[in-house]
Design a protein around this motif. Sequence first.
Motif, PDB file in Angstrom:
ATOM      1  N   LEU A   5       0.812  -1.219   0.000  1.00 12.36           N
ATOM      2  CA  LEU A   5       0.000   0.000   0.000  1.00 12.36           C
ATOM      3  C   LEU A   5       0.845   1.269   0.000  1.00 12.36           C
ATOM      4  O   LEU A   5       0.380   2.321  -0.436  1.00 12.36           O
ATOM      5  CB  LEU A   5      -0.949   0.005   1.197  1.00 12.36           C
ATOM      6  N   LEU A   6       2.081   1.176   0.461  1.00 13.46           N
ATOM      7  CA  LEU A   6       2.967   2.344   0.483  1.00 13.46           C
ATOM      8  C   LEU A   6       3.491   2.716  -0.906  1.00 13.46           C
ATOM      9  O   LEU A   6       3.918   3.841  -1.127  1.00 13.46           O
ATOM     10  CB  LEU A   6       4.146   2.110   1.431  1.00 13.46           C
ATOM     11  N   HIS A   7       3.456   1.758  -1.831  1.00  4.55           N
ATOM     12  CA  HIS A   7       3.898   2.059  -3.197  1.00  4.55           C
ATOM     13  C   HIS A   7       2.887   2.976  -3.877  1.00  4.55           C
ATOM     14  O   HIS A   7       1.675   2.821  -3.684  1.00  4.55           O
ATOM     15  CB  HIS A   7       4.032   0.769  -4.013  1.00  4.55           C
ATOM     16  N   ASP A   8       3.388   3.892  -4.680  1.00  2.40           N
ATOM     17  CA  ASP A   8       2.481   4.737  -5.463  1.00  2.40           C
ATOM     18  C   ASP A   8       1.612   3.865  -6.360  1.00  2.40           C
ATOM     19  O   ASP A   8       0.434   4.144  -6.550  1.00  2.40           O
ATOM     20  CB  ASP A   8       3.265   5.732  -6.323  1.00  2.40           C
ATOM     21  N   ARG A   9       2.224   2.830  -6.920  1.00  2.75           N
ATOM     22  CA  ARG A   9       1.510   1.906  -7.809  1.00  2.75           C
ATOM     23  C   ARG A   9       1.958   0.485  -7.493  1.00  2.75           C
ATOM     24  O   ARG A   9       3.151   0.196  -7.480  1.00  2.75           O
ATOM     25  CB  ARG A   9       1.826   2.213  -9.272  1.00  2.75           C
TER      26      ARG A   9
END
Length: 192
Positions: free
Chosen positions: A160-164
């Motif tokens: 969830l911390l990834h932009d994508r």
Amino acid sequence: MAAQLQTYYSEPQRHYHTLAHITYMLKAFDASGRKENAIELAIWFHDCVYDPLKGSPWNERQSIQVWEEFCDSIKPKAMTDLKEPVSVLIEATILHRLPDTLPEGLTVSQVAVFLDLDMSILADSPSAYETYSQQIRQEYLHFPDKEYRLGRSKVLQSFLLHDRIFLGEETEAMEERARVNIQGELSRLQVA
């Protein structure tokens, strides 16, 4: 080699990382209309070694070794030209992000497609995702519930911390479904 791969993917410690996972990826790849040998071979070999007790990156590195030994045993030029691209694809599954450099014959688009195929279960229906999360738990039964919930929650939160989560083009709908599924699993892990 087909028989050996079937043996690998049928090992008793596997519940998600099985031939069903490979079939799922191959069907999605076929539906994409793409026909790249490097991606198809990476699908077959990327999880051929899977020991939940060893974890990442040990599993991926061992899978690369199996691929490269197979490649060396075949020796036609077409296969040797695929050796490094397939190894790079498998290695990219360690962190699920695009490598800084790519070998000749491998494109950013190919890496994105392969990684998205590997992660596509995250964007499946809620029931398919629930089955997946139960299968992952089965692979990690050697952890007590509390320890598993903490570790799994960290993994999911890192997604969830990834932009994508998905790197390919036109994956917005997948991105949204995956985030809903992941949030749902995180909620279940906190309640348990």
